[in-house]
Design a protein around this motif. Structure first.
Motif, PDB file in Angstrom:
ATOM      1  N   UNK A   1       0.728  -1.193   0.131  1.00 35.47           N
ATOM      2  CA  UNK A   1      -0.070   0.080   0.043  1.00 35.47           C
ATOM      3  C   UNK A   1       0.844   1.070  -0.087  1.00 35.47           C
ATOM      4  N   UNK A   2       2.086   1.111   0.783  1.00 40.48           N
ATOM      5  CA  UNK A   2       2.925   2.336   0.815  1.00 40.48           C
ATOM      6  C   UNK A   2       3.415   2.654  -0.616  1.00 40.48           C
ATOM      7  N   UNK A   3       3.588   1.638  -1.224  1.00 38.69           N
ATOM      8  CA  UNK A   3       4.075   1.793  -2.782  1.00 38.69           C
ATOM      9  C   UNK A   3       3.109   1.786  -3.851  1.00 38.69           C
ATOM     10  N   UNK A   4       1.726   2.237  -3.186  1.00 39.13           N
ATOM     11  CA  UNK A   4       0.627   2.346  -4.377  1.00 39.13           C
ATOM     12  C   UNK A   4       0.119   1.148  -4.873  1.00 39.13           C
ATOM     13  N   UNK A   5       0.381  -0.079  -4.503  1.00 36.24           N
ATOM     14  CA  UNK A   5       0.044  -1.348  -5.072  1.00 36.24           C
ATOM     15  C   UNK A   5      -1.249  -1.826  -4.294  1.00 36.24           C
ATOM     16  N   UNK A   6      -2.530  -1.657  -5.017  1.00 32.77           N
ATOM     17  CA  UNK A   6      -3.647  -2.055  -4.394  1.00 32.77           C
ATOM     18  C   UNK A   6      -3.967  -3.389  -4.288  1.00 32.77           C
ATOM     19  N   UNK A   7      -3.485  -4.009  -3.517  1.00 33.13           N
ATOM     20  CA  UNK A   7      -3.666  -5.552  -3.074  1.00 33.13           C
ATOM     21  C   UNK A   7      -5.213  -5.361  -2.457  1.00 33.13           C
ATOM     22  N   UNK A   8      -5.930  -6.493  -2.592  1.00 35.51           N
ATOM     23  CA  UNK A   8      -6.920  -6.857  -1.890  1.00 35.51           C
ATOM     24  C   UNK A   8      -6.747  -7.068  -0.666  1.00 35.51           C
ATOM     25  N   UNK A   9      -7.709  -6.404   0.367  1.00 38.88           N
ATOM     26  CA  UNK A   9      -7.595  -6.551   1.799  1.00 38.88           C
ATOM     27  C   UNK A   9      -8.854  -6.095   2.177  1.00 38.88           C
ATOM     28  N   UNK A  10      -9.172  -6.440   3.689  1.00 36.12           N
ATOM     29  CA  UNK A  10     -10.448  -5.836   4.207  1.00 36.12           C
ATOM     30  C   UNK A  10     -10.124  -5.102   5.501  1.00 36.12           C
ATOM     31  N   UNK A  11      -9.973  -5.808   6.547  1.00 36.71           N
ATOM     32  CA  UNK A  11      -9.638  -5.203   8.137  1.00 36.71           C
ATOM     33  C   UNK A  11      -8.377  -4.732   8.235  1.00 36.71           C
ATOM     34  N   UNK A  12      -7.349  -5.131   7.303  1.00 38.56           N
ATOM     35  CA  UNK A  12      -6.116  -4.974   7.372  1.00 38.56           C
ATOM     36  C   UNK A  12      -5.122  -5.319   8.899  1.00 38.56           C
ATOM     37  N   UNK A  13      -6.249  -6.095   9.802  1.00 36.32           N
ATOM     38  CA  UNK A  13      -5.432  -6.238  11.217  1.00 36.32           C
ATOM     39  C   UNK A  13      -5.672  -7.838  11.437  1.00 36.32           C
ATOM     40  N   UNK A  14      -6.024  -8.841  10.658  1.00 38.75           N
ATOM     41  CA  UNK A  14      -5.794  -9.892  10.876  1.00 38.75           C
ATOM     42  C   UNK A  14      -7.221 -10.793  11.050  1.00 38.75           C
ATOM     43  N   UNK A  15      -8.194 -10.092  10.794  1.00 36.78           N
ATOM     44  CA  UNK A  15      -9.761 -10.522  11.345  1.00 36.78           C
ATOM     45  C   UNK A  15     -10.407 -11.367  10.350  1.00 36.78           C
ATOM     46  N   UNK A  16     -10.212 -10.638   9.048  1.00 40.01           N
ATOM     47  CA  UNK A  16     -11.195 -11.062   7.865  1.00 40.01           C
ATOM     48  C   UNK A  16     -10.658 -12.123   7.065  1.00 40.01           C
ATOM     49  N   UNK A  17      -9.448 -12.077   6.922  1.00 41.89           N
ATOM     50  CA  UNK A  17      -8.780 -13.213   5.698  1.00 41.89           C
ATOM     51  C   UNK A  17      -8.683 -12.582   4.357  1.00 41.89           C
TER      52      UNK A  17
END
Length: 386
Positions: free
Chosen positions: A90-106
């Motif tokens: 994300x810091x490099x601008x690459x929009x990977x798929x993610x949800x909560x970003x803290x290990x809850x959703x998978x």
């Protein structure tokens, strides 16, 4: 020792996350727990010399960077220290798929194709044994040990779901009587997923409006919204006169498909009409983070708000060899200004053009560009009509 050290770090992060939305009573209790932990961790055991050597080696490793390649998109970036794969992407601008970003959703589950990774954050999501055997990890919780290849999907504008979150105001930056920037901070547990050039709905105390995001997706939880002062815009008036730091803002988005063509290696021309600078700024910073374009030229055609972030644009020019900035004063004859701009690009067919402004301004610009030889498919427009 290292594992227990990591656990204590995760616990401290969890306390900080809980503290963000806590009541005064809960805040005091969490502060007491944190103080207890710090006090006891400060007591060094008598035989800690060997552990200190190990920790020193770990710190050295943290200073090293690992190269990451994402398949099948081909995106590449470096990870510094113990940053997670998701944080670095994300810091490099690459929009990977993610949800909560803290290990809850998978939702950020991905497969390690080659290389070695290590767990640096705890996660509540339980990976199935079949997933583990296949090399699946959560990108929000793992960091690379060496160069790695990861199989993961990169989101486009249509892939990112509409999100609703409650954010806090960091500051209001009033550039002049016609334009202000609202700086807000998304909660740690629910960051806003978006791409450069998109917009959001913002509401506070019953007033709302839709505005372009001026920040880059690489800026973590920080979201910058440019708010032009228009007649009858109650939200804009609230930004100029009422909203203050730590106020709560409801955010919904992202909206729009005015985003970068990340597969294009062409040089880029950005045309910003007045307040259209906001989405253009977001696109430029996103392109910088991805190191996409061969070269970037910004033409900013001012309105009554002027070139309200002129210093920033000049700083880009000073810092980057492949960036050029040309400010254009407010004019009653924009067609003439556009024609003069186009004369500087006799080979316009080689470029991509991204333009943001009112529908009328965009049509004027499109006609001029096509007349100069730009293929329609290389024209990208974002309307900012009120």
């Amino acid at each position: 020792m290292l594992h227990y050290g990591n656990v204590m770090t995760w616990l401290d992060e969890k306390i900080e996350e809980l503290d963000e939305e806590a009541s005064a009573e809960t805040h005091h209790a969490l502060h007491t727990v944190r103080a207890f932990l710090l006090r006891n961790l400060a007591e060094v055991p008598p035989d800690a010399a060997l552990a200190q050597v190990e920790m020193a080696q770990e710190r050295i490793l943290k200073l090293m960077s690992a190269h990451v390649t994402i398949q099948p998109s081909g995106h590449e970036f470096f990870v510094e220290g113990n940053d997670t794969l998701l944080e670095a992407a994300l810091r490099n601008g690459v929009s990977l798929n993610y949800g909560c970003s803290n290990g809850n959703c998978g939702d950020c589950k991905a497969r390690v194709v080659s290389g070695e990774v290590k767990k640096v954050h705890a996660h509540d999501y339980v990976l199935k044994e079949a997933d583990k055997d296949a090399g699946m990890i959560l990108m929000c919780s793992y960091a690379p040990v060496n160069d790695v290849v990861i199989e993961a999907s990169v989101a486009g504008a249509r892939d990112i779901p509409l999100q609703q979150l409650t954010a806090k105001v960091k500051s209001v930056e009033v550039f002049n009587p016609h334009m202000a920037a609202l700086h807000i901070l998304a909660p740690r547990s629910q960051r806003l997923r978006y791409l450069g050039g998109q917009s959001v709905d913002a509401s506070i105390d019953g007033v709302r409006g839709r505005y372009a995001i001026a920040s880059c997706p690489c800026e973590d939880r920080h979201i910058e919204i440019h708010v032009p002062r228009r007649p009858g815009d109650a939200f804009a008036e609230a930004v100029f006169h009422q909203i203050k730091p730590n106020d709560t803002v409801n955010v919904e988005g992202p909206y729009g498909e005015f985003v970068l063509d990340e597969d294009s290696p062409r040089p880029v021309i950005f045309l910003a009409f007045g307040a259209g600078f906001a989405p253009i700024k977001s696109l430029i910073q996103h392109a910088m983070s991805l190191e996409l374009a061969e070269s970037m030229d910004l033409h900013w055609l001012a309105d009554e708000a002027g070139h309200y972030q002129d210093n920033l644009c000049r700083a880009w020019t000073d810092a980057l060899d492949n960036f050029d900035y040309v400010p254009h004063a407010q004019s009653d004859a924009p067609d003439g200004v556009l024609a003069a701009i186009m004369m500087d690009y006799p080979d316009l067919h080689r470029f991509d053009v991204y333009a943001a402004g009112t529908a009328a301004q965009l049509e004027q610009a499109r006609v001029q560009c096509v007349r100069q030889g730009l293929p329609d498919v290389r024209w990208f427009a974002g309307a900012i009509d009120a």
